[in-house]
Design an enzyme around this catalytic site. Structure first.
Site, PDB file in Angstrom:
ATOM      1  N   GLY A  34      40.490  43.942  36.844  1.00  0.00           N
ATOM      2  CA  GLY A  34      39.518  43.693  35.782  1.00  0.00           C
ATOM      3  C   GLY A  34      38.119  43.997  36.283  1.00  0.00           C
ATOM      4  N   LEU A  35      37.170  43.925  35.376  1.00  0.00           N
ATOM      5  CA  LEU A  35      35.781  44.222  35.709  1.00  0.00           C
ATOM      6  C   LEU A  35      35.207  43.201  36.686  1.00  0.00           C
ATOM      7  CD1 LEU A  35      34.486  45.019  32.100  1.00  0.00           C
ATOM      8  CD2 LEU A  35      34.859  46.688  33.937  1.00  0.00           C
ATOM      9  N   SER A  36      34.133  43.579  37.355  1.00  0.00           N
ATOM     10  CA  SER A  36      33.396  42.640  38.190  1.00  0.00           C
ATOM     11  C   SER A  36      32.882  41.510  37.299  1.00  0.00           C
ATOM     12  CB  SER A  36      32.212  43.359  38.858  1.00  0.00           C
ATOM     13  OG  SER A  36      31.457  42.462  39.633  1.00  0.00           O
ATOM     14  N   GLY A  37      33.106  40.279  37.711  1.00  0.00           N
ATOM     15  CA  GLY A  37      32.658  39.137  36.910  1.00  0.00           C
ATOM     16  C   GLY A  37      33.648  38.676  35.867  1.00  0.00           C
ATOM     17  N   SER A  38      34.821  39.320  35.811  1.00  0.00           N
ATOM     18  CA  SER A  38      35.811  38.955  34.784  1.00  0.00           C
ATOM     19  C   SER A  38      36.599  37.701  35.152  1.00  0.00           C
ATOM     20  CB  SER A  38      36.779  40.116  34.526  1.00  0.00           C
ATOM     21  OG  SER A  38      37.531  40.417  35.691  1.00  0.00           O
ATOM     22  N   GLY A  39      36.524  37.280  36.407  1.00  0.00           N
ATOM     23  CA  GLY A  39      37.217  36.062  36.819  1.00  0.00           C
ATOM     24  C   GLY A  39      38.405  36.282  37.736  1.00  0.00           C
ATOM     25  N   LYS A  40      38.569  37.503  38.239  1.00  0.00           N
ATOM     26  CA  LYS A  40      39.716  37.802  39.120  1.00  0.00           C
ATOM     27  C   LYS A  40      39.767  36.875  40.330  1.00  0.00           C
ATOM     28  CE  LYS A  40      38.405  41.943  40.011  1.00  0.00           C
ATOM     29  NZ  LYS A  40      37.117  41.796  39.270  1.00  0.00           N
ATOM     30  N   SER A  41      38.671  36.827  41.065  1.00  0.00           N
ATOM     31  CA  SER A  41      38.637  36.005  42.277  1.00  0.00           C
ATOM     32  C   SER A  41      38.781  34.523  41.944  1.00  0.00           C
ATOM     33  CB  SER A  41      37.336  36.248  43.054  1.00  0.00           C
ATOM     34  OG  SER A  41      37.325  37.549  43.595  1.00  0.00           O
ATOM     35  N   SER A 108      40.175  47.557  41.059  1.00  0.00           N
ATOM     36  CA  SER A 108      41.187  48.628  40.954  1.00  0.00           C
ATOM     37  C   SER A 108      41.073  49.352  39.612  1.00  0.00           C
ATOM     38  CB  SER A 108      42.602  48.084  41.186  1.00  0.00           C
ATOM     39  OG  SER A 108      42.860  46.878  40.509  1.00  0.00           O
TER      40      SER A 108
END
Length: 199
Positions: A34-41, A108
């Site tokens: 997902g995009l940066s800031g989307s909550g992946k981490s 990715s």
């Protein structure tokens, strides 16, 4: 990439199935994209903790973290982004072979790279989790100040602004981090893992 005809693969005498049996669960890659800031981490950290608390063998690979070591020699050109994902795919495969539920959090952005990782693994060992969140919301959050820098031209080739993001077409799981809580997202993934008998 150089190759040698003098390198031989050495099989372990402990199989993946044996490790899974001892762990009491299957192993797989749970691949957040997902995009940066989307909550992946954020969601992946919470998922890893939940799996660990449930007694599962689990480990998380994070996009920023691996660039401090394994991939510190890579930049953000399309070629380097692809190599970044290729290397992580190989590491994730080793961890699946070790019997772990391997949680990864990487932008990715390219479908081809994600499918390349899927191809490394056996059927049902790659669980793609699309962390769905609009660019507008990600930019509003901007936890690292990256969108601001991208808008000012300080960061060239920034995914979602000046570089493309190819959203998954048929991910195993889609979490709506724009509207759902972290807990709801983790619960959704755990439910999937139980329904498909990974855990």
């Amino acid at each position: 990439m150089s190759e040698s005809n003098h390198i031989t693969w050495h099989d372990s005498e402990v199989t993946k199935k044996q490790r899974q049996h001892k762990n009491g669960h299957k192993s797989a890659v749970i691949w957040f994209t997902g995009l940066s800031g989307s909550g992946k981490s954020t969601v992946s950290v919470a998922l890893e903790k939940e799996l660990f608390n449930e007694g599962k063998q689990t480990y998380r690979l994070d996009g920023d973290n691996v660039r401090h070591g394994l991939n510190k020699n890579l930049g953000f050109s399309p070629e380097d982004r692809s190599e970044n994902i290729r290397r992580i795919g190989e590491v994730a495969k080793l961890m699946v072979d070790a019997g772990a539920l391997t949680v990864t959090a990487f932008i990715s952005p390219y479908k081809e790279d994600r499918e390349g990782v899927r191809a490394l693994l056996e059927d049902n060992e790659f669980i793609e989790v699309y962390t769905k969140c609009s660019v507008e919301e990600c930019e509003k959050r901007d936890p690292k100040g990256l969108y601001k820098k991208a808008r000012s031209g300080e960061i060239p080739e920034f995914t979602g602004i000046s570089a493309p993001y190819q959203a998954p077409e048929n991910p195993e799981i889609t979490i709506d981090t724009e509207h759902d809580t972290i807990e709801q997202s983790v619960e959704q993934i755990i439910r999937y893992l139980k329904e498909h008998e990974y855990i």
